[in-house]
Design an enzyme around this catalytic site. Structure first.
Site, PDB file in Angstrom:
ATOM      1  CE  LYS A  36     -14.737  -0.355   7.650  1.00  0.00           C
ATOM      2  NZ  LYS A  36     -13.854   0.694   8.113  1.00  0.00           N
ATOM      3  N   GLY A  41     -11.174 -10.521   3.247  1.00  0.00           N
ATOM      4  CA  GLY A  41     -10.394 -10.477   2.006  1.00  0.00           C
ATOM      5  C   GLY A  41      -9.185  -9.570   2.120  1.00  0.00           C
ATOM      6  CB  CYS A  42      -8.793  -6.149   3.450  1.00  0.00           C
ATOM      7  SG  CYS A  42     -10.011  -5.433   2.316  1.00  0.00           S
ATOM      8  CB  THR A  43      -7.348 -10.014   6.995  1.00  0.00           C
ATOM      9  OG1 THR A  43      -8.026  -8.956   7.700  1.00  0.00           O
ATOM     10  CG2 THR A  43      -6.399 -10.716   7.926  1.00  0.00           C
ATOM     11  N   GLY A  46      -3.385  -8.651   2.504  1.00  0.00           N
ATOM     12  CA  GLY A  46      -2.248  -8.075   3.218  1.00  0.00           C
ATOM     13  C   GLY A  46      -1.276  -9.149   3.690  1.00  0.00           C
TER      14      GLY A  46
END
Length: 151
Positions: A36, A41-43, A46
């Site tokens: 998401k 974690g995704c930030t 990325g």
């Protein structure tokens, strides 16, 4: 799928033009699937790919992030994080299913269906060269970069 050609697919992409896998032949690709936009974690994941983007380019490799978020959400996330690569929107989960990344996960004690953080490297001939599933973010982008450099 490993060692076999990846079936062609097309997804809406940030930056305006749709992404088609077959159009990317001749370049190595990293497709990293994440749960998401704008989550911790995704930030972090990325940002790790962003910070190594020039090295991926020098290795002849393009990077793309894939999630079920809308294109509008992706555009905001990409802009906020200053990602130099495009994000692909798979709202109907067709490509997530193709790569087998949809899983039942535990979120705060309850079962939810979502994307298992996974990364795939497609070689310049369109063949799946490597996959990582159940990815832990720290050190992951570096490991992928080292693999791509050796490819």
């Amino acid at each position: 799928m490993l060692g076999k050609p990846v079936p062609d697919f097309s997804l809406p992409s940030t930056g305006g033009a749709p992404f088609r896998l077959s159009d990317a032949r001749g370049s190595k690709l990293v497709l990293y699937f994440y749960p998401k936009d704008n989550t911790p974690g995704c930030t972090l994941e990325g940002a790790d790919f962003r910070d190594r983007h020039k090295e991926f380019k020098r290795a002849g490799c393009e990077v793309f992030g894939v999630s079920r978020d809308s294109l509008a959400s992706h555009e905001k996330f990409k802009d906020k994080m200053k990602f130099p690569f495009e994000l692909l929107s798979d709202e109907d989960e067709a490509v997530c299913k193709q790569f087998g990344v949809m899983k039942m996960k535990n979120m705060y004690g309850r079962k939810v269906r979502g994307i298992e953080r996974s990364t795939f490297v497609v070689d310049d001939k369109g063949v799946l060269a490597r996959e990582w599933r159940g990815v832990r973010v720290p050190g992951h982008a570096e490991e992928v970069l080292n693999f791509v450099k050796a490819l």
